[in-house]
Design an enzyme around this catalytic site. Structure first.
Site, PDB file in Angstrom:
ATOM      1  N   ARG A  72     -42.450  -1.534 -12.081  1.00  0.00           N
ATOM      2  CA  ARG A  72     -42.377  -2.201 -10.777  1.00  0.00           C
ATOM      3  C   ARG A  72     -43.698  -2.879 -10.419  1.00  0.00           C
ATOM      4  O   ARG A  72     -43.727  -4.064 -10.092  1.00  0.00           O
ATOM      5  CB  ARG A  72     -42.018  -1.185  -9.681  1.00  0.00           C
ATOM      6  CG  ARG A  72     -40.673  -0.515  -9.807  1.00  0.00           C
ATOM      7  CD  ARG A  72     -39.516  -1.484  -9.753  1.00  0.00           C
ATOM      8  NE  ARG A  72     -39.511  -2.264  -8.531  1.00  0.00           N
ATOM      9  CZ  ARG A  72     -38.943  -3.467  -8.400  1.00  0.00           C
ATOM     10  NH1 ARG A  72     -38.395  -4.050  -9.446  1.00  0.00           N
ATOM     11  NH2 ARG A  72     -38.946  -4.084  -7.245  1.00  0.00           N
ATOM     12  N   ILE A  73     -44.799  -2.139 -10.456  1.00  0.00           N
ATOM     13  CA  ILE A  73     -46.093  -2.709 -10.087  1.00  0.00           C
ATOM     14  C   ILE A  73     -46.564  -3.693 -11.152  1.00  0.00           C
ATOM     15  O   ILE A  73     -47.079  -4.777 -10.830  1.00  0.00           O
ATOM     16  CB  ILE A  73     -47.142  -1.596  -9.877  1.00  0.00           C
ATOM     17  CG1 ILE A  73     -46.702  -0.653  -8.749  1.00  0.00           C
ATOM     18  CG2 ILE A  73     -48.511  -2.195  -9.573  1.00  0.00           C
ATOM     19  CD1 ILE A  73     -46.479  -1.332  -7.406  1.00  0.00           C
ATOM     20  N   SER A  88     -53.683   4.808  -3.925  1.00  0.00           N
ATOM     21  CA  SER A  88     -52.228   4.699  -3.787  1.00  0.00           C
ATOM     22  C   SER A  88     -51.871   3.641  -2.751  1.00  0.00           C
ATOM     23  O   SER A  88     -52.723   3.178  -1.985  1.00  0.00           O
ATOM     24  CB  SER A  88     -51.630   6.042  -3.357  1.00  0.00           C
ATOM     25  OG  SER A  88     -51.993   6.320  -2.009  1.00  0.00           O
ATOM     26  N   CYS A  89     -50.597   3.284  -2.702  1.00  0.00           N
ATOM     27  CA  CYS A  89     -50.133   2.308  -1.721  1.00  0.00           C
ATOM     28  C   CYS A  89     -50.357   2.829  -0.302  1.00  0.00           C
ATOM     29  O   CYS A  89     -50.768   2.084   0.597  1.00  0.00           O
ATOM     30  CB  CYS A  89     -48.665   1.962  -1.947  1.00  0.00           C
ATOM     31  SG  CYS A  89     -47.544   3.386  -1.939  1.00  0.00           S
ATOM     32  N   THR A  90     -50.104   4.130  -0.091  1.00  0.00           N
ATOM     33  CA  THR A  90     -50.262   4.708   1.243  1.00  0.00           C
ATOM     34  C   THR A  90     -51.730   4.782   1.635  1.00  0.00           C
ATOM     35  O   THR A  90     -52.092   4.527   2.793  1.00  0.00           O
ATOM     36  CB  THR A  90     -49.608   6.096   1.310  1.00  0.00           C
ATOM     37  OG1 THR A  90     -48.219   5.976   0.986  1.00  0.00           O
ATOM     38  CG2 THR A  90     -49.753   6.703   2.697  1.00  0.00           C
ATOM     39  N   THR A 110     -38.712   5.923  -5.032  1.00  0.00           N
ATOM     40  CA  THR A 110     -39.364   5.294  -6.184  1.00  0.00           C
ATOM     41  C   THR A 110     -38.678   5.736  -7.478  1.00  0.00           C
ATOM     42  O   THR A 110     -37.819   6.622  -7.480  1.00  0.00           O
ATOM     43  CB  THR A 110     -40.854   5.680  -6.248  1.00  0.00           C
ATOM     44  OG1 THR A 110     -40.968   7.084  -6.514  1.00  0.00           O
ATOM     45  CG2 THR A 110     -41.564   5.344  -4.954  1.00  0.00           C
ATOM     46  N   ARG A 157     -37.584  16.439  -5.428  1.00  0.00           N
ATOM     47  CA  ARG A 157     -37.418  15.077  -5.950  1.00  0.00           C
ATOM     48  C   ARG A 157     -36.272  14.969  -6.944  1.00  0.00           C
ATOM     49  O   ARG A 157     -35.886  13.877  -7.344  1.00  0.00           O
ATOM     50  CB  ARG A 157     -38.720  14.584  -6.593  1.00  0.00           C
ATOM     51  CG  ARG A 157     -39.827  14.339  -5.588  1.00  0.00           C
ATOM     52  CD  ARG A 157     -40.922  13.483  -6.162  1.00  0.00           C
ATOM     53  NE  ARG A 157     -42.071  13.397  -5.271  1.00  0.00           N
ATOM     54  CZ  ARG A 157     -43.074  12.558  -5.422  1.00  0.00           C
ATOM     55  NH1 ARG A 157     -43.083  11.732  -6.458  1.00  0.00           N
ATOM     56  NH2 ARG A 157     -44.084  12.530  -4.587  1.00  0.00           N
ATOM     57  N   THR A 197     -48.019  13.990  -0.083  1.00  0.00           N
ATOM     58  CA  THR A 197     -48.784  12.762  -0.254  1.00  0.00           C
ATOM     59  C   THR A 197     -50.248  13.121  -0.410  1.00  0.00           C
ATOM     60  O   THR A 197     -50.760  13.990   0.307  1.00  0.00           O
ATOM     61  CB  THR A 197     -48.607  11.793   0.934  1.00  0.00           C
ATOM     62  OG1 THR A 197     -49.465  10.656   0.740  1.00  0.00           O
ATOM     63  CG2 THR A 197     -48.956  12.440   2.259  1.00  0.00           C
TER      64      THR A 197
END
Length: 481
Positions: free
Chosen positions: A138-139, A288-290, A319, A334, A347
């Site tokens: 994805r990235i 990370s994105c967050t 994800t 998960r 997180t």
């Protein structure tokens, strides 16, 4: 003529003006490596309607719509100058010109405002820097799109190769197809062809070698003419210095990880601590994105109000790490079906704040819930401030930060009362402050921060890579510190 006819005539006139801007913007980009922006949004390769919509969007953050009739004279003035590689923001030019009371002509004001990018002051175009993508998920594919989009004059970053594990028959065709079409981010803007015999994907004229390897030790990049490259590891398989050092092979000079780094690997959030990267540092992480979503607004709030403590709750899209249907997973929750459940998970963003903002004394805690949407997340940042304030003051401050501060590429701002997550797919900012949801009571502030955890994060990765490669060009007029 009716009012409706007047409105339509006005629209057609603005279309004509926007149409006239496109070749000017394109020529500046191709020939001089100048990227024309409007309130931090690139106008390069944009359609007539996109240019008009970007001008209208200024209404949400600046309080009034910006007209192409107002910005065109500044754009035309740029064509008369001896410009070097740079980013020039028409929105900022127009805003600062309105506030200037010296009576200068637009041409003279523009020449003064961008003087650092002209004549003897200008940066000379640098030789392009090779980039290798290790992993193409994805990235990886979004970073590839951005690298291809930003190839521009050819003096910047050049995507030379992608390293993947062999996937069987027609592997390269399938990977090219995934680059060409994306269920969330839409069609690739351009053309893609495949040369199976030479294991090459050609995207908008960029020849990208597809290298098959199961381990970094199997690749000699110099055999493909790659030299002094920056390798972007999108797999997350190795996250400490020892593991990532495996990528430092012939032809590779630096390694950038698109996941939180462990141990002494620097975690970089562009706009906050990227200027702390040591010139000889070969391995670093983009966190990370967050982390990228919360650290810029956290820094902004701490700079103005002081932050004593805080908690971040992220409502995060699912994800690839999760299962489509209930199945075994090494993490307890998960393993449950991602499209059918809200899933409580952990997180590391809160603990990562300390690496990106070492001067922040506040204790930050965090937790996360994965929800059944494929992209765009929201971070709810609950802060105890060092002084009391008001909702109006906080919103005015954050709006100004998004427009004029050094964090304007990281922090966006929306006052749209009906905004929902899908509206932020494709956002290039690390996070977007939702004005309508913001709550302030004395020394307590709660910020709702949208972020495209795929594309916005990928833009942050590219900014870090541009910085370490030396092709991150200055922006004019300069942001207010």
């Amino acid at each position: 003529m009716t009012v409706n006819d007047d409105s339509f005539t006005n629209w057609k006139n603005r279309e004509e003006i926007a149409e006239s801007m496109i070749p000017i913007i394109g020529k500046l980009h191709r020939e001089r490596d100048v990227t024309v922006l409007l309130h931090s949004r690139s106008l390069v390769n944009k359609s007539v309607v996109s240019i008009l919509k970007t001008h209208r969007f200024a209404r949400q953050i600046a309080g009034e719509e910006l007209s192409v009739t107002e910005t065109l004279p500044f754009l035309e003035a740029l064509t008369t100058l001896d410009l070097g590689p740079s980013q020039i923001d028409l929105g900022m030019l127009a805003a600062t010109y309105r506030a200037d009371d010296r009576g200068l002509s637009i041409a003279d004001f523009t020449a003064e405002a961008v003087a650092g990018a002209t004549g003897a002051n200008k940066i000379e175009c640098r030789e392009g820097r090779d980039v290798v993508l290790y992993g193409f998920g994805r990235i990886g594919r979004l970073v590839a799109r951005l690298l291809i989009e930003k190839a521009g004059s050819g003096n910047g970053l050049r995507l030379r190769a992608i390293v993947v594990r062999g996937g069987g028959e027609q592997d390269i065709i399938k990977r090219a197809s995934l680059l060409r079409r994306d269920s969330i981010h839409g069609q690739f803007q351009g053309t893609i062809t495949v040369d199976e015999a030479n294991s090459t994907i050609v995207a908008n004229g960029n020849e990208i070698k597809v290298i098959y390897a199961n381990d970094p030790s199997e690749v000699d990049y110099t055999a493909y003419g790659i030299k002094n490259a920056i390798l972007i590891d999108n797999t997350g398989k190795w996250r400490d210095r020892e593991g990532l050092s495996k990528h430092l092979r012939p032809g590779v000079d630096k390694v950038v990880l698109t996941a939180p780094g462990k141990g002494d690997v620097p975690n970089i959030v562009h706009g906050v601590n990227h200027d702390m990267i040591k010139p000889d540092e070969q391995i670093l992480s983009c966190a990370s994105c967050t982390t990228n979503a919360i650290v810029p607004p956290l820094k902004a709030m701490d700079d103005e109000y002081g932050v004593l403590r805080g908690h971040v709750e992220t409502v995060h899209s699912f994800t690839n790490d999760q299962n489509l249907l209930d199945n075994y997973h090494k993490s307890e929750r998960r393993g449950r079906s991602a499209p059918l459940n809200m899933v409580i998970t952990e997180t590391g963003a809160a603990s990562a704040v300390a690496k990106a903002l070492p001067d922040l004394q506040a204790k930050i805690t965090g937790s996360s819930i994965r929800v059944p949407v494929p992209d765009v997340s929201i971070a709810i940042l609950n802060l105890q401030l060092a002084r009391e304030t008001s909702r109006e003051e906080v919103l005015d401050y954050l709006r100004d930060v998004s427009l004029t501060s050094p964090l304007k590429r990281q922090i966006d701002f929306t006052s749209a009362p009906d905004a929902v997550s899908n509206d932020f797919i494709g956002s290039r900012h690390a996070s977007i402050v939702d004005a309508g949801a913001t709550k302030v009571d004395g020394d307590n502030a709660i910020l709702y921060l949208w972020y495209d955890n795929e594309f916005g994060y990928s833009c942050q990765v590219i900014r870090v890579v541009q910085y370490v490669s030396g092709v991150e060009y200055p922006t004019y007029p300069a942001p207010v510190a």
